[in-house]
Scaffold this motif. Structure first.
Motif, PDB file in Angstrom:
ATOM      1  N   GLU A 131       0.821  -1.208   0.000  1.00 35.01           N
ATOM      2  CA  GLU A 131       0.000   0.000   0.000  1.00 35.01           C
ATOM      3  C   GLU A 131       0.858   1.262   0.000  1.00 35.01           C
ATOM      4  O   GLU A 131       0.456   2.279  -0.546  1.00 35.01           O
ATOM      5  N   ALA A 132       2.038   1.209   0.561  1.00 35.63           N
ATOM      6  CA  ALA A 132       2.929   2.377   0.566  1.00 35.63           C
ATOM      7  C   ALA A 132       3.571   2.606  -0.801  1.00 35.63           C
ATOM      8  O   ALA A 132       4.158   3.654  -1.037  1.00 35.63           O
ATOM      9  N   THR A 133       3.433   1.630  -1.692  1.00 33.21           N
ATOM     10  CA  THR A 133       4.044   1.766  -3.019  1.00 33.21           C
ATOM     11  C   THR A 133       2.964   1.853  -4.105  1.00 33.21           C
ATOM     12  O   THR A 133       2.631   2.947  -4.536  1.00 33.21           O
ATOM     13  N   LEU A 134       2.378   0.741  -4.511  1.00 32.36           N
ATOM     14  CA  LEU A 134       1.484   0.755  -5.666  1.00 32.36           C
ATOM     15  C   LEU A 134       0.072   0.238  -5.406  1.00 32.36           C
ATOM     16  O   LEU A 134      -0.818   0.459  -6.229  1.00 32.36           O
ATOM     17  N   PRO A 172      -3.730  -1.154   4.627  1.00 31.55           N
ATOM     18  CA  PRO A 172      -3.543  -2.300   5.516  1.00 31.55           C
ATOM     19  C   PRO A 172      -4.501  -2.283   6.701  1.00 31.55           C
ATOM     20  O   PRO A 172      -4.661  -3.287   7.388  1.00 31.55           O
ATOM     21  N   ASP A 173      -5.160  -1.166   6.904  1.00 29.03           N
ATOM     22  CA  ASP A 173      -6.151  -1.062   7.977  1.00 29.03           C
ATOM     23  C   ASP A 173      -7.261  -2.093   7.804  1.00 29.03           C
ATOM     24  O   ASP A 173      -7.906  -2.494   8.777  1.00 29.03           O
ATOM     25  N   VAL A 174      -7.504  -2.534   6.565  1.00 29.29           N
ATOM     26  CA  VAL A 174      -8.521  -3.564   6.318  1.00 29.29           C
ATOM     27  C   VAL A 174      -8.121  -4.841   7.053  1.00 29.29           C
ATOM     28  O   VAL A 174      -8.919  -5.417   7.798  1.00 29.29           O
ATOM     29  N   GLY A 199       8.285   0.707   2.171  1.00 32.46           N
ATOM     30  CA  GLY A 199       7.649   1.236   0.972  1.00 32.46           C
ATOM     31  C   GLY A 199       7.814   2.741   0.859  1.00 32.46           C
ATOM     32  O   GLY A 199       8.061   3.273  -0.234  1.00 32.46           O
ATOM     33  N   GLY A 200       7.672   3.439   1.974  1.00 33.52           N
ATOM     34  CA  GLY A 200       7.834   4.893   1.968  1.00 33.52           C
ATOM     35  C   GLY A 200       9.237   5.313   1.570  1.00 33.52           C
ATOM     36  O   GLY A 200       9.419   6.257   0.799  1.00 33.52           O
ATOM     37  N   VAL A 201      10.234   4.595   2.068  1.00 33.34           N
ATOM     38  CA  VAL A 201      11.628   4.902   1.709  1.00 33.34           C
ATOM     39  C   VAL A 201      11.849   4.637   0.217  1.00 33.34           C
ATOM     40  O   VAL A 201      12.502   5.434  -0.474  1.00 33.34           O
ATOM     41  N   LEU A 202      11.302   3.535  -0.281  1.00 32.18           N
ATOM     42  CA  LEU A 202      11.431   3.246  -1.718  1.00 32.18           C
ATOM     43  C   LEU A 202      10.789   4.348  -2.562  1.00 32.18           C
ATOM     44  O   LEU A 202      11.378   4.815  -3.551  1.00 32.18           O
ATOM     45  N   LYS A 254       1.816   7.159  -0.069  1.00 29.51           N
ATOM     46  CA  LYS A 254       2.780   6.979  -1.156  1.00 29.51           C
ATOM     47  C   LYS A 254       3.045   8.285  -1.908  1.00 29.51           C
ATOM     48  O   LYS A 254       4.133   8.527  -2.377  1.00 29.51           O
ATOM     49  N   ILE A 255       2.010   9.142  -2.000  1.00 29.89           N
ATOM     50  CA  ILE A 255       2.196  10.422  -2.687  1.00 29.89           C
ATOM     51  C   ILE A 255       3.099  11.326  -1.848  1.00 29.89           C
ATOM     52  O   ILE A 255       4.012  11.974  -2.385  1.00 29.89           O
TER      53      ILE A 255
END
Length: 184
Positions: free
Chosen positions: A19-22, A27-29, A57-60, A113-114
């Protein structure tokens, strides 16, 4: 002593990363689903796994935005419910508020991600980005899971099946509203 089966921790990690990428479902689900039937201690453990995935994911995304801002912007705009005005608004928030804008996203439905990609594109401090991402992500994960636990306690006679039904209706309703509101 293991708090969660290894598989659940890996699922939470993978979902946080995706979710942090694409990926476009939070993940709250998963975390709120766990809160229906697990102890809060186990749910917090899953939240920490999701946080670890989200941070990776955020770092990527940060470094993708840093080294290829045009490409990452093009890819972000292909994700459902993300468009150029949303990305421009995040960029404005980051310029005006700095990295504390990461706390705005959960309140407005704007994907992390944005913020990660645009923080990189703006060359904001990567260590500060990482440090602020920890509470910005974890607070939301814990708040959603905690809210589900409170709802379960408010209706102690509701069966697990009933709770799962409410959970499914809640998330379907949320995403129905979200995609109708944000998808062009």
């Amino acid at each position: 002593m293991r708090l969660l089966p290894e598989r659940v921790g890996l699922e939470a990690f993978a979902w946080g990363l995706a979710e942090a990428t694409l990926f476009f479902i939070v993940p709250d689900v998963l975390l709120s689903g766990l809160a229906l039937k697990q102890s809060m201690r186990r749910v917090v453990h899953a939240c920490l796994w999701a946080l670890a995935g989200a941070l990776l994911g955020g770092v990527l995304m940060y470094f993708w935005g840093r080294f290829s801002p045009i490409t990452v912007l093009g890819v972000l705009r292909e994700i459902p419910a993300i468009d150029l005005p949303m990305c421009e608004e995040v960029t404005r928030q980051l310029r005006d508020e700095g990295l504390f804008a990461l706390f705005i996203g959960p309140l407005t439905g704007t994907p992390y991600k944005i913020y990660a990609a645009m923080a990189g594109a703006l060359a904001l401090n990567p260590l500060l980005f990482f440090a602020i991402s920890i509470p910005a992500r974890l607070l939301r994960f814990l708040a959603v899971a905690g809210l589900v636990r409170l709802i379960c306690r408010a209706f102690p006679g509701l069966s697990l099946g009933g709770r799962m039904g409410l959970w499914a209706v809640g998330w379907l309703g949320f995403y129905g509203w979200y995609f109708s509101h944000f998808a062009g």
